[in-house]
Design an enzyme around this catalytic site. Structure first.
Site, PDB file in Angstrom:
ATOM      1  N   HIS A  15       0.633  -1.361  -0.212  1.00 64.44           N
ATOM      2  CA  HIS A  15       0.129  -0.076   0.245  1.00 64.44           C
ATOM      3  C   HIS A  15       1.044   0.804   0.047  1.00 64.44           C
ATOM      4  O   HIS A  15       1.969   1.533   0.494  1.00 64.44           O
ATOM      5  CB  HIS A  15      -1.037  -0.179   1.227  1.00 64.44           C
ATOM      6  CG  HIS A  15      -2.302   1.321   1.021  1.00 64.44           C
ATOM      7  ND1 HIS A  15      -1.662   2.077   2.003  1.00 64.44           N
ATOM      8  CD2 HIS A  15      -3.260   1.197   0.383  1.00 64.44           C
ATOM      9  CE1 HIS A  15      -2.707   2.978   1.100  1.00 64.44           C
ATOM     10  NE2 HIS A  15      -3.632   2.232   0.854  1.00 64.44           N
ATOM     11  N   GLU A  46      -3.482   2.624  -7.399  1.00 67.46           N
ATOM     12  CA  GLU A  46      -4.050   3.089  -6.419  1.00 67.46           C
ATOM     13  C   GLU A  46      -3.630   4.037  -7.182  1.00 67.46           C
ATOM     14  O   GLU A  46      -1.997   4.573  -6.746  1.00 67.46           O
ATOM     15  CB  GLU A  46      -3.878   2.186  -5.093  1.00 67.46           C
ATOM     16  CG  GLU A  46      -4.395   1.766  -4.970  1.00 67.46           C
ATOM     17  CD  GLU A  46      -4.903   1.693  -3.519  1.00 67.46           C
ATOM     18  OE1 GLU A  46      -5.951   1.691  -3.336  1.00 67.46           O
ATOM     19  OE2 GLU A  46      -4.270   2.146  -2.435  1.00 67.46           O
ATOM     20  N   SER A  86      -9.991   7.080  -3.317  1.00 70.52           N
ATOM     21  CA  SER A  86     -11.426   7.351  -3.563  1.00 70.52           C
ATOM     22  C   SER A  86     -12.930   7.226  -3.826  1.00 70.52           C
ATOM     23  O   SER A  86     -13.518   7.949  -4.207  1.00 70.52           O
ATOM     24  CB  SER A  86     -11.053   9.142  -4.067  1.00 70.52           C
ATOM     25  OG  SER A  86     -10.378   9.967  -2.863  1.00 70.52           O
TER      26      SER A  86
HETATM   27  P1  PGA Z   1      -9.314   6.125   0.255  1.00 71.41           P
HETATM   28  O1  PGA Z   1      -8.033   5.059  -0.147  1.00 71.41           O
HETATM   29  O2  PGA Z   1     -10.328   5.135  -0.630  1.00 71.41           O
HETATM   30  O3  PGA Z   1      -9.604   6.854   0.955  1.00 71.41           O
HETATM   31  O4  PGA Z   1      -9.086   7.351  -1.014  1.00 71.41           O
HETATM   32  C1  PGA Z   1      -8.101   3.903  -0.950  1.00 71.41           C
HETATM   33  C2  PGA Z   1      -7.377   3.500  -0.320  1.00 71.41           C
HETATM   34  O5  PGA Z   1      -6.028   3.270   0.607  1.00 71.41           O
HETATM   35  O6  PGA Z   1      -6.442   1.895  -0.521  1.00 71.41           O
END
Ligand code: PGA
Length: 255
Positions: free
Chosen positions: A99, A171, A217
């Site tokens: 992550h 991501e 998000s």
């Molecule tokens: P978020 O986080 O949906 O709050 O942007 C996504 C993630 O970190 O996996």
């Protein structure tokens, strides 16, 4: 619609939220809202101390519980770390690796991400492997190169057989927790780039079977449009995974 050989996976990443008690309450709340939604796999990745309570609360439901990280050694002098063997023993099925918050704040590199991925796979767990570009990289026009390199380095030495247990979460770092979402077109394009790189490594047929999620998000409002894209096979959800109705709406959007 997704090709049939790919499974849609909607996964929550609770990050450093939810004590065991809070997780239990949340699972009781969310479980009836997602019951019977079998067109996707539903996962919540929880802080280590919360995993056991979450698993007990999720028993008998269609919710799976995962961890948010794993160390690459089996045991030893690694204060504060948790091994794949430990997670496996308590029944953890999924684990997030790489992550961006781990990479940014805890100095994880593609090398350690690769080692952690291998350790989790060797223990028989499914890995949600996260990768994505930072804002400056997107603005410089090198997103494809960045995600291509991460895909190659993070999966180095991982066999086609083991790849069956890898889910990739694209991501974009600039979209995580910022309320900025990649447009469905951007998500589609970059997930497609990752799939092409996978095709180069494992062949096109294998690449077509890999689940590639979008994360950053994703919420109840934008999920349907993102998930409708042919190369977006699910979501990794932070903020919206802490609110039962929002998470359930995302699961609904995946049906
Ligand atoms: P978020 O986080 O949906 O709050 O942007 C996504 C993630 O970190 O996996």
């Amino acid at each position: 619609m997704k090709p049939e050989m790919r499974r849609t996976v909607i996964a929550g990443n609770w990050k450093m939220n939810f004590t065991p008690k809070e997780a239990k309450k949340f699972i009781k709340e969310v479980a009836p809202l997602v019951a019977g939604k079998d067109n996707c796999d539903i996962v919540f990745c929880a802080p280590y101390v919360t995993i056991d309570a979450a698993m007990k609360a999720a028993k008998g439901t269609n919710i799976h519980i995962g961890a948010e990280n794993v160390h690459f050694e089996d045991h030893g002098a690694f204060t504060g770390e948790v091994s794949a063997r430990m997670l496996k023993e308590i029944g953890v099925e999924y684990v997030i690796v790489g992550h961006s918050e781990r990479r940014q704040y805890f100095a994880e590199t593609d090398t350690t991400v690769n080692l952690r991925t291998k350790a989790a796979l060797a223990a028989g767990m499914k890995v949600i492997l996260c990768l994505g570009e930072v804002k400056e990289q997107r603005l410089s026009g090198i997103t494809d190169e960045v995600v291509g390199m991460q895909t190659k380095l993070d999966l180095a030495g991982i066999s086609e057989e083991d790849l069956k247990n890898v889910i990739i979460a694209y991501e974009p770092v600039w979209a995580i927790g910022t309320g900025l979402t990649a447009t469905p077109e951007q998500a589609e394009e970059t997930c497609g780039v990752i799939r092409k790189v996978l095709a180069g490594m494992y062949g096109k047929k294998v690449a077509e079977t890999v689940t590639i999620q979008y994360g950053g998000s994703m919420n109840d409002k934008n999920a349907a449009e993102l998930l409708a894209k042919p190369n977006v096979d699910g979501g990794l959800i932070g903020g919206a995974s802490l609110v039962a109705e929002k998470f359930a709406a995302i699961v609904n959007a995946a049906q």
